[in-house]
Design a protein around this motif. Structure first.
Motif, PDB file in Angstrom:
ATOM      1  N   LYS A   1       0.672  -0.942  -0.027  1.00  0.00           N
ATOM      2  CA  LYS A   1      -0.349  -0.077  -0.158  1.00  0.00           C
ATOM      3  C   LYS A   1       1.542   1.435  -0.016  1.00  0.00           C
ATOM      4  O   LYS A   1       2.133   1.173   0.654  1.00  0.00           O
ATOM      5  N   GLY A   2       0.889   2.328  -0.588  1.00  0.00           N
ATOM      6  CA  GLY A   2       1.308   3.565  -0.966  1.00  0.00           C
ATOM      7  C   GLY A   2       2.370   2.930  -2.154  1.00  0.00           C
ATOM      8  O   GLY A   2       2.152   2.569  -3.231  1.00  0.00           O
ATOM      9  N   TYR A   3       3.797   3.996  -1.949  1.00  0.00           N
ATOM     10  CA  TYR A   3       4.509   3.892  -3.217  1.00  0.00           C
ATOM     11  C   TYR A   3       5.366   2.911  -2.758  1.00  0.00           C
ATOM     12  O   TYR A   3       5.800   1.751  -2.210  1.00  0.00           O
ATOM     13  N   ASN A   4       5.758   2.808  -4.823  1.00  0.00           N
ATOM     14  CA  ASN A   4       6.430   1.551  -4.649  1.00  0.00           C
ATOM     15  C   ASN A   4       7.128   1.618  -6.088  1.00  0.00           C
ATOM     16  O   ASN A   4       7.198   2.872  -6.667  1.00  0.00           O
ATOM     17  N   GLN A   5       8.581   0.700  -6.228  1.00  0.00           N
ATOM     18  CA  GLN A   5       8.993   1.891  -7.334  1.00  0.00           C
ATOM     19  C   GLN A   5       9.986   0.379  -8.309  1.00  0.00           C
ATOM     20  O   GLN A   5      10.005  -0.850  -7.053  1.00  0.00           O
ATOM     21  N   VAL A   6       9.970   0.455  -9.364  1.00  0.00           N
ATOM     22  CA  VAL A   6      11.130  -0.739  -9.842  1.00  0.00           C
ATOM     23  C   VAL A   6      11.774  -0.239 -10.083  1.00  0.00           C
ATOM     24  O   VAL A   6      12.388   0.898 -11.705  1.00  0.00           O
ATOM     25  N   VAL A   7      12.843  -0.985 -10.325  1.00  0.00           N
ATOM     26  CA  VAL A   7      14.858  -0.088 -11.203  1.00  0.00           C
ATOM     27  C   VAL A   7      14.286  -1.240 -12.805  1.00  0.00           C
ATOM     28  O   VAL A   7      14.594  -2.639 -12.442  1.00  0.00           O
ATOM     29  N   LEU A   8      14.238  -0.768 -13.879  1.00  0.00           N
ATOM     30  CA  LEU A   8      14.340  -0.875 -15.000  1.00  0.00           C
ATOM     31  C   LEU A   8      16.246  -0.793 -15.659  1.00  0.00           C
ATOM     32  O   LEU A   8      16.514   0.241 -15.717  1.00  0.00           O
ATOM     33  N   SER A   9      16.609  -1.672 -15.910  1.00  0.00           N
ATOM     34  CA  SER A   9      18.056  -2.095 -16.028  1.00  0.00           C
ATOM     35  C   SER A   9      18.613  -1.999 -17.707  1.00  0.00           C
ATOM     36  O   SER A   9      17.351  -2.623 -18.097  1.00  0.00           O
ATOM     37  N   ARG A  10      18.748  -1.280 -18.380  1.00  0.00           N
ATOM     38  CA  ARG A  10      19.602  -1.290 -19.740  1.00  0.00           C
ATOM     39  C   ARG A  10      19.466  -2.794 -20.703  1.00  0.00           C
ATOM     40  O   ARG A  10      19.231  -3.127 -21.422  1.00  0.00           O
ATOM     41  N   ASN A  11      20.607  -3.471 -19.681  1.00  0.00           N
ATOM     42  CA  ASN A  11      20.716  -4.878 -19.731  1.00  0.00           C
ATOM     43  C   ASN A  11      19.500  -6.140 -20.071  1.00  0.00           C
ATOM     44  O   ASN A  11      19.413  -6.882 -20.167  1.00  0.00           O
ATOM     45  N   GLU A  12      18.670  -5.434 -19.275  1.00  0.00           N
ATOM     46  CA  GLU A  12      17.067  -5.814 -19.333  1.00  0.00           C
ATOM     47  C   GLU A  12      16.338  -5.754 -20.347  1.00  0.00           C
ATOM     48  O   GLU A  12      15.184  -6.765 -20.720  1.00  0.00           O
ATOM     49  N   VAL A  13      16.460  -5.005 -21.011  1.00  0.00           N
ATOM     50  CA  VAL A  13      15.716  -4.404 -22.382  1.00  0.00           C
ATOM     51  C   VAL A  13      16.173  -4.961 -23.467  1.00  0.00           C
ATOM     52  O   VAL A  13      17.619  -4.372 -24.022  1.00  0.00           O
ATOM     53  N   SER A  14      15.799  -6.002 -24.448  1.00  0.00           N
ATOM     54  CA  SER A  14      16.050  -5.820 -25.531  1.00  0.00           C
ATOM     55  C   SER A  14      16.311  -4.508 -27.018  1.00  0.00           C
ATOM     56  O   SER A  14      16.497  -5.692 -28.362  1.00  0.00           O
ATOM     57  N   ALA A  15      16.143  -3.507 -27.061  1.00  0.00           N
ATOM     58  CA  ALA A  15      15.169  -2.769 -27.661  1.00  0.00           C
ATOM     59  C   ALA A  15      15.656  -1.548 -27.722  1.00  0.00           C
ATOM     60  O   ALA A  15      16.325  -1.081 -26.296  1.00  0.00           O
ATOM     61  N   ALA A  16      15.660  -0.307 -28.128  1.00  0.00           N
ATOM     62  CA  ALA A  16      15.833   0.960 -28.205  1.00  0.00           C
ATOM     63  C   ALA A  16      15.027   1.167 -28.858  1.00  0.00           C
ATOM     64  O   ALA A  16      13.750   0.733 -29.568  1.00  0.00           O
ATOM     65  N   GLY A  17      14.691   3.004 -28.443  1.00  0.00           N
ATOM     66  CA  GLY A  17      14.132   3.814 -28.489  1.00  0.00           C
ATOM     67  C   GLY A  17      12.530   4.143 -27.478  1.00  0.00           C
ATOM     68  O   GLY A  17      12.586   4.134 -26.426  1.00  0.00           O
ATOM     69  N   ILE A  18      11.924   4.608 -28.424  1.00  0.00           N
ATOM     70  CA  ILE A  18      10.226   4.825 -27.825  1.00  0.00           C
ATOM     71  C   ILE A  18       9.716   3.438 -26.987  1.00  0.00           C
ATOM     72  O   ILE A  18       9.439   2.338 -27.186  1.00  0.00           O
ATOM     73  N   LEU A  19       9.755   3.186 -25.913  1.00  0.00           N
ATOM     74  CA  LEU A  19       9.074   1.658 -25.138  1.00  0.00           C
ATOM     75  C   LEU A  19       7.326   2.679 -24.487  1.00  0.00           C
ATOM     76  O   LEU A  19       7.711   3.441 -24.127  1.00  0.00           O
ATOM     77  N   TYR A  20       6.816   1.656 -24.100  1.00  0.00           N
ATOM     78  CA  TYR A  20       6.107   2.194 -23.353  1.00  0.00           C
ATOM     79  C   TYR A  20       5.239   0.973 -22.162  1.00  0.00           C
ATOM     80  O   TYR A  20       6.402  -0.051 -22.016  1.00  0.00           O
ATOM     81  N   TYR A  21       5.382   1.156 -21.112  1.00  0.00           N
ATOM     82  CA  TYR A  21       5.221   0.431 -20.173  1.00  0.00           C
ATOM     83  C   TYR A  21       4.239   0.640 -19.386  1.00  0.00           C
ATOM     84  O   TYR A  21       2.973   1.634 -18.995  1.00  0.00           O
ATOM     85  N   GLN A  22       3.241  -0.698 -18.877  1.00  0.00           N
ATOM     86  CA  GLN A  22       1.424  -1.036 -18.549  1.00  0.00           C
ATOM     87  C   GLN A  22       1.806  -1.403 -16.955  1.00  0.00           C
ATOM     88  O   GLN A  22       2.848  -2.301 -17.349  1.00  0.00           O
ATOM     89  N   LEU A  23       0.973  -0.861 -16.261  1.00  0.00           N
ATOM     90  CA  LEU A  23       1.222  -1.344 -15.161  1.00  0.00           C
ATOM     91  C   LEU A  23      -0.305  -1.610 -14.602  1.00  0.00           C
ATOM     92  O   LEU A  23      -1.241  -1.321 -15.358  1.00  0.00           O
ATOM     93  N   ASP A  24      -0.610  -3.456 -14.762  1.00  0.00           N
ATOM     94  CA  ASP A  24      -1.990  -3.861 -14.093  1.00  0.00           C
ATOM     95  C   ASP A  24      -2.243  -4.172 -12.950  1.00  0.00           C
ATOM     96  O   ASP A  24      -1.146  -5.314 -12.309  1.00  0.00           O
ATOM     97  N   THR A  25      -3.371  -4.479 -12.385  1.00  0.00           N
ATOM     98  CA  THR A  25      -3.701  -4.630 -11.502  1.00  0.00           C
ATOM     99  C   THR A  25      -5.298  -5.831 -11.482  1.00  0.00           C
ATOM    100  O   THR A  25      -5.140  -5.385 -12.096  1.00  0.00           O
TER     101      THR A  25
END
Length: 98
Positions: free
Chosen positions: A61-85
């Motif tokens: 409950k409250g604030y959460n954070q995810v840190v995403l590193s470059r080596n976890e992503v196999s693409a570059a440019g414009i990306l989208y991130y979607q959060l679903d509950t």
């Protein structure tokens, strides 16, 4: 006369924040707020909609954070991130510079 009303439920509800820094080159932080502790899924997609990474989170409950590193992503440019509950969903755009 001016009257101000503050709705505390808006502060404590679901919200997906813009990643920082944006654009990023090495890593970025994606913050979000949950009204109650619950499972959440963060999905990273490229501009064509191809899913690049899925991160399962046991949100608090409250604030959460995810840190995403470059080596976890196999693409570059414009990306989208979607959060679903189980009750909410939100999408934002980020830019990854090679």
């Amino acid at each position: 006369n001016v009257e101000l009303n503050f709705n505390s439920s808006a502060v404590a509800g679901f919200d997906l924040y813009q990643n920082t820094p944006n654009p990023f080159t090495t890593e970025t932080a994606i913050g979000f707020n949950l009204g109650t502790a619950k499972a959440a899924t963060l999905t990273i997609s490229d501009i064509s909609g191809k899913v690049i990474k899925v991160i399962e989170v046991d949100g608090v409950k409250g604030y959460n954070q995810v840190v995403l590193s470059r080596n976890e992503v196999s693409a570059a440019g414009i990306l989208y991130y979607q959060l679903d509950t189980d009750t909410d969903s939100a999408t934002k755009k980020m830019i990854l510079i090679d």
